[in-house]
Design a protein around this motif. Structure first.
Motif, PDB file in Angstrom:
ATOM      1  N   TYR A  63      57.271  37.353  54.893  1.00 34.41           N
ATOM      2  CA  TYR A  63      57.228  36.919  53.499  1.00 34.41           C
ATOM      3  C   TYR A  63      57.139  35.392  53.408  1.00 34.41           C
ATOM      4  CZ  TYR A  63      58.354  41.565  51.608  1.00 34.41           C
ATOM      5  OH  TYR A  63      58.308  42.890  51.233  1.00 34.41           O
ATOM      6  N   SER A 167      52.058  39.437  48.009  1.00 34.55           N
ATOM      7  CA  SER A 167      53.383  40.045  47.998  1.00 34.55           C
ATOM      8  C   SER A 167      54.357  39.103  48.696  1.00 34.55           C
ATOM      9  CB  SER A 167      53.340  41.396  48.721  1.00 34.55           C
ATOM     10  OG  SER A 167      54.615  41.997  48.737  1.00 34.55           O
ATOM     11  N   SER A 170      60.078  42.226  48.173  1.00 38.52           N
ATOM     12  CA  SER A 170      60.050  43.648  47.860  1.00 38.52           C
ATOM     13  C   SER A 170      59.841  43.841  46.355  1.00 38.52           C
ATOM     14  CB  SER A 170      61.365  44.301  48.295  1.00 38.52           C
ATOM     15  OG  SER A 170      61.367  45.674  47.984  1.00 38.52           O
ATOM     16  N   GLY A 171      58.657  44.338  45.982  1.00 40.45           N
ATOM     17  CA  GLY A 171      58.340  44.560  44.576  1.00 40.45           C
ATOM     18  C   GLY A 171      57.975  43.303  43.814  1.00 40.45           C
ATOM     19  N   LEU A 172      57.803  42.188  44.511  1.00 37.41           N
ATOM     20  CA  LEU A 172      57.477  40.919  43.843  1.00 37.41           C
ATOM     21  C   LEU A 172      56.108  40.421  44.308  1.00 37.41           C
ATOM     22  CD1 LEU A 172      58.190  38.500  42.055  1.00 37.41           C
ATOM     23  CD2 LEU A 172      59.353  37.481  44.030  1.00 37.41           C
ATOM     24  N   GLN A 173      55.178  40.323  43.364  1.00 34.86           N
ATOM     25  CA  GLN A 173      53.850  39.797  43.647  1.00 34.86           C
ATOM     26  C   GLN A 173      53.590  38.587  42.748  1.00 34.86           C
ATOM     27  OE1 GLN A 173      51.034  43.041  43.189  1.00 34.86           O
ATOM     28  NE2 GLN A 173      51.126  43.467  45.377  1.00 34.86           N
TER      29      GLN A 173
END
Length: 410
Positions: A63, A167, A170-173
């Motif tokens: 990330y 990305s 987790s779940g964040l773009q």
């Protein structure tokens, strides 16, 4: 009476030394690697924790790497848009020079030449690529040159209207691009709501100035009914009337046709809009009001260049053309400013997320060290003791091995 065979004693001694060597090797490995757990058998439960912690650290590292790439791309876009804004500032300044005062043919050609350079610079900036060679303003399209000039000088856009996203959690773009269609092509004409333009066949000195919606409720209730626009027509002495796009007279709230008398430097207002003007219209001159129009920034510059290069363009016509193109430049810069603010917000999100991963990495590495790491002092002490014990076992075995019944009888 139990008998202890010589082979049994040898085997026991060998087993003891092998066990000591194995323990010594494991301790030596702890000293060499600094880790208490090197294979799962060292501590099955701890090994499971090590695997889980390493997985989290690897995910955070990925990330973080993605955030670095996204930050670089957004910074490149922000820098490019700053250059675009600077070029548009220069174009706006040149347009104002064309509006103010009487220009000679040489002056006009000089301004046209400078605007041509700015247009070419904007083309280059619009086709800027990132560090990987991908177009910044093509949306999610893979084309490397989203903006291309046709044979007629018009610019076409071959990208799409989507945003690239990365990305970063987790779940964040986070969007890492902005399509060129919204930045350079689909720019609202005029003041963003409507465009007021002096008729190309006008013979007077009427110049359309600033204009805006001054009564939103009145505008909203009448603009749709107008069929998308109005035409203001002047008669002798500045008298004016207005018709809608269907040629019907525009009526006021009392059902009477709107109209009045315009004087130099005044304005015309009806149906929630106000249009400032200067100069004197000739009988038959007109002003059109169009809604929903769009104009790309390259056409804006082309219009300016064409007006300057056309020797038959009067000062009044040139002023009207430049005034409208200045409005288009303002609308383009407004769109760019909105995207720049958005980019700033995205960069802030990336910075905060990167900081969170850095903090988490410190925490997880500390936890991993607690689970997997060996205490150096304890490991070295154990190593020394195990080496001494192994040496003692080896010496004892050598002595036992050399003994026999004859040695005992002596």
């Amino acid at each position: 009476m139990m008998r202890l065979s010589t082979s049994w004693m040898y085997q026991q001694s060998l087993n003891t030394m092998i066990s000591q060597q194995s323990a010594l090797a494991a301790t030596q490995n702890q000293v060499d690697t600094g880790n208490r757990i090197n294979v799962a058998s060292d501590d099955p439960a701890g090994a499971g924790q090590v695997v889980s912690l390493n997985h989290v650290l690897a995910s955070n590292a990925q990330y973080s790497s993605t955030i670095d790439s996204a930050t670089t791309r957004l910074n490149t876009e922000a820098s490019t848009l700053t250059s675009v804004n600077s070029a548009l500032d220069s174009a706006r300044t040149l347009a104002l020079q064309a509006v103010n005062g009487t220009l000679s043919s040489s002056d006009r050609n000089s301004l046209a030449s400078q605007l041509t350079q700015i247009r070419d610079q904007l083309m280059q900036l619009a086709n800027t690529t990132d560090s990987n060679g991908n177009a910044l303003f093509a949306g999610t399209s893979t084309t490397k040159t989203p903006f291309q000039v046709g044979v007629n000088g018009a610019v076409s856009y071959s990208g799409n209207d989507a945003q690239q996203r990365s990305s970063v959690g987790s779940g964040l773009q986070v969007p890492t691009s902005d399509p060129g269609s919204g930045l350079f092509m689909n720019i609202p004409a005029g003041n963003g709501t409507f465009e007021a333009s002096a008729g190309s066949a006008n013979t007077g000195t009427l110049v359309v100035g600033s204009n805006s919606v001054t009564d939103l409720s009145a505008w909203n209730s009448t603009s749709a009914a107008s069929g998308g626009g109005y035409t203001i027509t002047f008669a002798a002495g500045g008298a004016w009337t207005a018709t809608d796009a269907n040629g019907n007279a525009v009526l006021d709230s009392s059902g009477n046709p709107v109209g009045g008398t315009y004087t130099d430097g005044g304005s015309i207002s009806f149906n929630g809009m106000t249009i400032a003007m200067s100069g004197t219209p000739a009988a038959g001159d007109s002003v059109s009001v169009a809604t929903g129009g769009q104009q790309d920034v390259f056409s804006t510059l082309n219009n300016m260049i064409s007006a300057l290069q056309n020797g038959g363009t009067t000062d009044t016509q040139l002023t009207n053309v430049m005034s409208r193109q200045i409005e288009s430049i303002d609308q383009t810069q407004s769109a760019i400013s909105s995207v720049q603010v958005s980019i700033g917000g995205r960069l802030d999100t990336l910075q905060q997320q990167q900081g969170a991963y850095q903090d988490l990495s410190v925490t997880y590495k500390s936890a991993l060290s607690d689970v997997q790491g060996a205490d150096a002092y304890t490991a070295i002490s154990n190593l020394s003791l195990q080496q001494t014990a192994l040496q003692a076992s080896q010496q004892m075995f050598a002595q036992v091995k050399s003994m026999s019944l004859f040695n005992y009888l002596k």
